[in-house]
Design a protein around this motif. Structure first.
Motif: not given
Length: 453
Positions: A124, A152, A173-176, A197, A200-201, A204
């Protein structure tokens, strides 16, 4: 299976003190490593500052603190507030979240909670991050967390071996979304992903697809910590978790004593005889060390609650001529208790089979091979199995006891050394991983037996 020592900081051997009489121990333990490092991660991602009271101060927690500081998170030592109990083992911690940056190389040491919890959090951050650790840590299982980051959308670079060191460049950012992993080697893969999680966008939806999932109480601990900070976590089926995206609430939290670190002290009552009181034992907890309250009576201990404390009474103990029974135990719930309980089994008068601990081959060392090597080297009869150990009765004698940089191997040697003269642990300093005060606390405990010998 052969085991090789991989200590990086050799020390003079520490000869475990013999118990001369029944114990009258009174032990106050530092905070839980598992809880401290989970709360540090959650506090770093929270929507405001948090205070962690009575945290553990050890190598594992120091590595986590340093990693967070490298990423830009504020971690300050603070004194307890008015009316609050001071921590005899170190200051409280004030965590101030911040926009995290990369350009860092995170040192995980041998800490599983750091090497499995930090990568999803560091993804992140903005910028390049390298995850590395001690030489032996590069042999610990990491493929599940590396592959999870790739799935991810994180661009991870490694040598293809699914281990440290590895690198990635965070984008902030992390999509998730949906993710399937095999966490058979460690529940920490699940916990590490669940902790970050909420940020995450897409949150999860995590599903475990392996044949086994060891140490479930540690995942339950993670879920409870998330929910305590207002995060919505659904569990639609066994081995499946849905973490909804959203804020992580700032929260002041008090860390419980480490009940897994209580194992050698509680077991000492059965070996040396007498009583050992563990201070401020929680009445309800997610720590797997709480299982000691039901496991040790199977060897003959009497366990009673006295106010806030738990008292383990071992009667006359092995030292006084008591006979410990051989047992069949499944420790898949809490493998971290295995070294202490294997030490007890080695002093029993009947054969024991301790199973459900195959995943311990991927811990600080291969604990199954290490326990067999140390006990067999001191006259024991221990046989490795696919998922555990068989321990036959044998007359133990003194000799070298290798710690393998593993705190729980060192403390297992201390247990045996209560009644076996000349057990020489090569690196008692390895206990600094989660309990730097172990040698002093152990010496004080054994001295209570000297006083009544």
């Amino acid at each position: 299976m052969a085991v090789t020592t991989h200590s990086q900081s050799p020390t003079e051997p520490w000869t475990a003190p013999l118990a001369r009489g029944p114990l009258r121990g009174d032990v106050s333990l530092p905070g839980s490593k598992s809880l401290t490092n989970r709360e540090l991660v959650l506090a770093a991602l929270a929507d405001g500052p948090s205070t962690i009271r009575l945290p553990l101060h050890s190598r594992d927690s120091a590595l986590m603190v340093e990693a967070l500081r490298q990423l830009g998170v504020g971690v300050d030592e603070v004194a307890p507030g008015l009316g609050e109990t001071p921590n005899p083992y170190g200051p409280d911690l004030r965590i101030t979240p911040a926009a995290m940056h990369g350009d860092v190389r995170v040192d995980c040491g041998l800490a599983g909670t750091v090497m499995r919890f930090l990568p999803p959090l560091a993804a992140l951050a903005v910028g390049p991050v390298t995850i590395d650790g001690d030489p032996y840590a590069r042999r610990r299982p990491m493929h599940a967390i590396i592959q999870a980051l790739v799935d991810l959308g994180v661009d991870v670079t490694d040598d293809g071996g699914g281990a440290m060191p590895f690198s990635f460049t965070g984008t902030g950012s992390v999509r998730g979304g949906s993710l399937a992993i095999d966490a058979s080697a460690s529940s920490q893969f699940v916990s590490g992903l669940l902790l970050s999680a909420p940020r995450f966008d897409e949150g999860l939806h995590l599903t475990h697809v392996g044949d086994r999932l060891p140490s479930m109480p540690h995942i339950e601990m993670t879920v409870a910590a998330l929910r305590a900070r207002g995060v919505r976590v659904d569990e639609p089926a066994v081995g499946e978790w849905v973490v909804h995206p959203g804020p992580i609430a700032a929260r002041d939290v008090t860390i419980e004593p480490d009940l897994s670190n209580a194992a050698p002290f509680a077991a000492a009552a059965l070996v040396a005889g007498g009583t050992v009181r563990i201070r401020t034992w929680p009445t309800a907890t997610t720590q797997v060390g709480a299982d000691l309250e039901t496991l040790l009576p199977r060897w003959g201990a009497t366990v009673t609650r006295d106010g806030a404390d738990l008292v383990f009474d071992g009667g006359v103990g092995v030292r006084g001529g008591a006979s410990l029974p051989g047992l069949a135990l499944d420790l898949s719930r809490g493998g971290e208790l295995a070294p202490a309980l294997v030490a007890l089994a080695a002093l029993a008068d009947g054969p024991s089979e301790i199973d459900g601990i195959g995943h311990l081959r991927g811990h600080e060392t291969d604990r199954l091979a290490a326990l067999a090597a140390d006990l067999n080297g001191t006259g024991g009869s221990v046989h490795e199995r696919a998922e555990g150990l068989r321990i036959e009765p044998a007359a133990l004698h003194g000799g070298a006891w290798a710690a393998y940089d593993d705190h729980r191997m060192a403390t297992a040697g201390a247990i045996v050394g209560l009644v076996v003269d000349g057990v020489a642990v090569d690196d008692i300093g390895s206990t600094a991983k989660t309990l730097p005060q172990f040698p002093e606390l152990w010496a004080a405990l054994v001295a209570t037996g000297d006083a009544v010998a």
